[in-house]
Scaffold this motif. Structure first.
Motif, short mmCIF file in Angstrom:
data_model
loop_
_atom_site.label_atom_id
_atom_site.label_comp_id
_atom_site.label_asym_id
_atom_site.label_seq_id
_atom_site.Cartn_x
_atom_site.Cartn_y
_atom_site.Cartn_z
N PRO A 111 -6.56 -40.15 1.82
CA PRO A 111 -5.87 -41.34 1.29
C PRO A 111 -6.86 -42.41 0.85
CG PRO A 111 -4.81 -40.58 3.29
CD PRO A 111 -6.06 -39.75 3.15
N ALA A 112 -6.49 -43.14 -0.18
CA ALA A 112 -7.36 -44.19 -0.73
C ALA A 112 -7.73 -45.18 0.36
CB ALA A 112 -6.66 -44.90 -1.88
N GLY A 113 -9.02 -45.50 0.42
CA GLY A 113 -9.49 -46.48 1.38
C GLY A 113 -9.92 -45.91 2.72
N THR A 114 -9.79 -44.58 2.92
CA THR A 114 -10.18 -43.99 4.20
C THR A 114 -11.68 -44.19 4.43
OG1 THR A 114 -8.46 -42.29 4.02
CG2 THR A 114 -10.27 -41.86 5.57
N PRO A 115 -12.08 -44.76 5.56
CA PRO A 115 -13.51 -44.94 5.83
C PRO A 115 -14.17 -43.62 6.23
CG PRO A 115 -12.22 -45.75 7.68
CD PRO A 115 -11.24 -45.35 6.62
N VAL A 116 -15.25 -43.30 5.56
CA VAL A 116 -16.00 -42.06 5.84
C VAL A 116 -17.45 -42.42 6.11
CG1 VAL A 116 -16.68 -39.78 5.00
CG2 VAL A 116 -14.45 -40.75 4.33
N VAL A 117 -18.00 -41.89 7.18
CA VAL A 117 -19.41 -42.05 7.50
C VAL A 117 -20.04 -40.66 7.46
CG1 VAL A 117 -21.08 -42.68 9.28
CG2 VAL A 117 -19.08 -44.11 8.89
N ARG A 118 -21.11 -40.55 6.71
CA ARG A 118 -21.82 -39.27 6.59
C ARG A 118 -22.97 -39.23 7.60
NH1 ARG A 118 -24.40 -37.02 0.89
NH2 ARG A 118 -25.51 -35.18 1.72
N VAL A 119 -23.03 -38.15 8.35
CA VAL A 119 -24.02 -38.02 9.42
C VAL A 119 -24.78 -36.71 9.27
CG1 VAL A 119 -24.30 -37.68 11.92
CG2 VAL A 119 -22.73 -39.44 11.07
N MET A 120 -26.09 -36.79 9.39
CA MET A 120 -26.92 -35.59 9.47
C MET A 120 -27.73 -35.66 10.76
SD MET A 120 -28.22 -32.70 8.74
CE MET A 120 -27.17 -32.41 7.32
N THR A 121 -27.41 -34.78 11.69
CA THR A 121 -28.16 -34.71 12.93
C THR A 121 -28.92 -33.38 12.96
OG1 THR A 121 -28.01 -35.05 15.33
CG2 THR A 121 -26.28 -33.70 14.31
N ASN A 122 -29.56 -33.05 14.08
CA ASN A 122 -30.25 -31.77 14.17
C ASN A 122 -30.15 -31.20 15.58
OD1 ASN A 122 -32.19 -33.34 15.50
ND2 ASN A 122 -33.66 -33.25 13.83
N THR A 123 -30.59 -29.96 15.73
CA THR A 123 -30.33 -29.22 16.97
C THR A 123 -31.04 -29.77 18.20
OG1 THR A 123 -32.05 -27.61 16.36
CG2 THR A 123 -29.76 -27.07 15.79
N PRO A 124 -32.12 -30.55 18.12
CA PRO A 124 -32.65 -31.15 19.36
C PRO A 124 -31.66 -32.07 20.07
CG PRO A 124 -34.37 -31.10 17.72
CD PRO A 124 -33.10 -30.67 17.02
N ALA A 125 -30.50 -32.29 19.49
CA ALA A 125 -29.43 -32.98 20.22
C ALA A 125 -29.11 -32.25 21.51
CB ALA A 125 -28.18 -33.09 19.35
N LEU A 126 -29.37 -30.94 21.56
CA LEU A 126 -29.11 -30.15 22.76
C LEU A 126 -29.92 -30.64 23.94
CD1 LEU A 126 -28.94 -26.60 21.18
CD2 LEU A 126 -27.05 -27.80 22.29
N VAL A 127 -31.06 -31.28 23.68
CA VAL A 127 -31.90 -31.83 24.76
C VAL A 127 -32.02 -33.35 24.61
CG1 VAL A 127 -33.18 -29.71 25.20
CG2 VAL A 127 -33.99 -31.27 23.42
N ASP A 128 -31.03 -33.95 23.94
CA ASP A 128 -30.97 -35.40 23.76
C ASP A 128 -32.20 -35.97 23.05
OD1 ASP A 128 -28.52 -35.36 25.08
OD2 ASP A 128 -29.45 -35.69 27.05
N GLU A 129 -32.72 -35.19 22.09
CA GLU A 129 -33.87 -35.64 21.29
C GLU A 129 -33.59 -35.47 19.81
OE1 GLU A 129 -36.41 -37.29 22.16
OE2 GLU A 129 -36.55 -37.03 24.32
N ALA A 130 -32.35 -35.63 19.41
CA ALA A 130 -31.99 -35.47 18.00
C ALA A 130 -32.54 -36.61 17.15
CB ALA A 130 -30.47 -35.42 17.85
N MET A 131 -32.64 -36.35 15.87
CA MET A 131 -32.84 -37.39 14.87
C MET A 131 -31.60 -37.38 13.99
SD MET A 131 -34.96 -39.77 13.86
CE MET A 131 -33.61 -40.89 13.43
N THR A 132 -30.84 -38.47 14.02
CA THR A 132 -29.57 -38.54 13.31
C THR A 132 -29.61 -39.64 12.27
OG1 THR A 132 -28.38 -37.77 15.29
CG2 THR A 132 -27.08 -38.85 13.58
N ALA A 133 -29.31 -39.28 11.03
CA ALA A 133 -29.25 -40.25 9.94
C ALA A 133 -27.79 -40.52 9.61
CB ALA A 133 -29.99 -39.73 8.72
#
Length: 272
Positions: A111-133
């Protein structure tokens, strides 16, 4: 409402979706604030047993969750959005974890106006060391970005970037862990070639990688200065670096990251 008080639905609990789900639970999110969708019944049973979360269908997720974290494969995103779009309120936050897909892809289908945030994370999230943009779509506000940061900061570090830089982020940090694993794999093989047992070579290289990464992060020094500190005149290190340069390692890395960036753009083009 605080980030942890919201209900998040992870739509598409593949590798990235499960990575986000497990990270939120480790960060203290209550399982009753997390919903998951998946297409396979056996996968649903596995996730429910492992994490104690409720697995629902896509439309139930849309109805009950405050935030929709879309983690399906890029080629499946169009069909998913066509299914859920009629039920998505225009003020519901959608977080895209679909590599290569711009927020405009979602904007055309929601629907028009829906807020969308684009996220790129990586697999070191498994050990709480991700880099997320994190990047804001046209209708996402500072509050939406802050909410996304609240979700992903416990998984490592976050950075805000213009969406125009997200394909480069995908190439550099999204795919980045694979490049390091390949390099470590090659160095372990080299250690074996030089006569070391595999486990000894593994331990030497992995700890060297960890220490080097921490120095890069914490010293504030440029990598050139840190490299020069190891590189003595006419020593062993400079002999090795000469061979790396002779074999075009730097040029190969530049070409590889350009190829990854271009593939991200192709995915977007094929999905429009």
């Amino acid at each position: 409402m605080a980030a942890g008080m919201r209900t998040v639905a992870v739509i598409g609990a593949g590798k990235i979706g499960e990575l986000v789900l497990s990270g939120l639970l480790r960060a203290g999110w209550s399982a009753d604030r997390l919903l998951v969708t998946t297409r396979r019944a056996e996968r649903a049973e596995e996730l429910s047993a492992r994490y104690g979360v409720r697995v629902v269908d896509n439309l139930t997720a849309v109805a009950e969750a405050d935030v929709l974290a879309v983690a399906v494969k890029p080629q499946d995103a169009g069909v998913l959005l066509d299914e859920i779009a009629p039920k998505v309120p225009a003020d519901k936050l959608v977080i895209s974890l679909c590599a290569g897909l711009p927020t405009s892809f979602f904007g055309r289908r929601l629907p028009a106006g829906t807020p969308v945030v684009r996220v790129m994370t990586n697999t070191p999230a498994l050990v709480d060391e991700a880099m997320t943009a994190i990047s804001a779509g046209p209708h996402a506000t500072g509050e939406h970005l802050a909410l996304a940061e609240g979700m992903f900061t416990p998984l490592g570090r976050t950075i805000r970037v213009p969406e125009s830089q997200q394909d480069a982020v995908t190439a550099l940090s999204g795919s980045g862990p694979a490049y390091f694993y390949l390099l470590v794999e090659a160095m372990i093989d080299a250690g074996i070639l030089l006569g070391l047992p595999r486990q000894v070579a593994h331990d030497l290289i992995v700890q060297s990688a960890i220490g080097s990464a921490i120095m890069l992060r914490d010293s504030g020094e440029h990598p050139v200065k840190l490299r020069e500190a190891v590189t003595s005149p006419a020593g062993t290190t400079i002999s090795a670096i000469r061979e790396l340069e002779n074999h075009g390692v730097r040029a190969a890395l530049l070409a590889a990251l350009e190829a990854a960036r271009d593939r991200a753009r192709e995915i977007a083009a094929q999905s429009t």
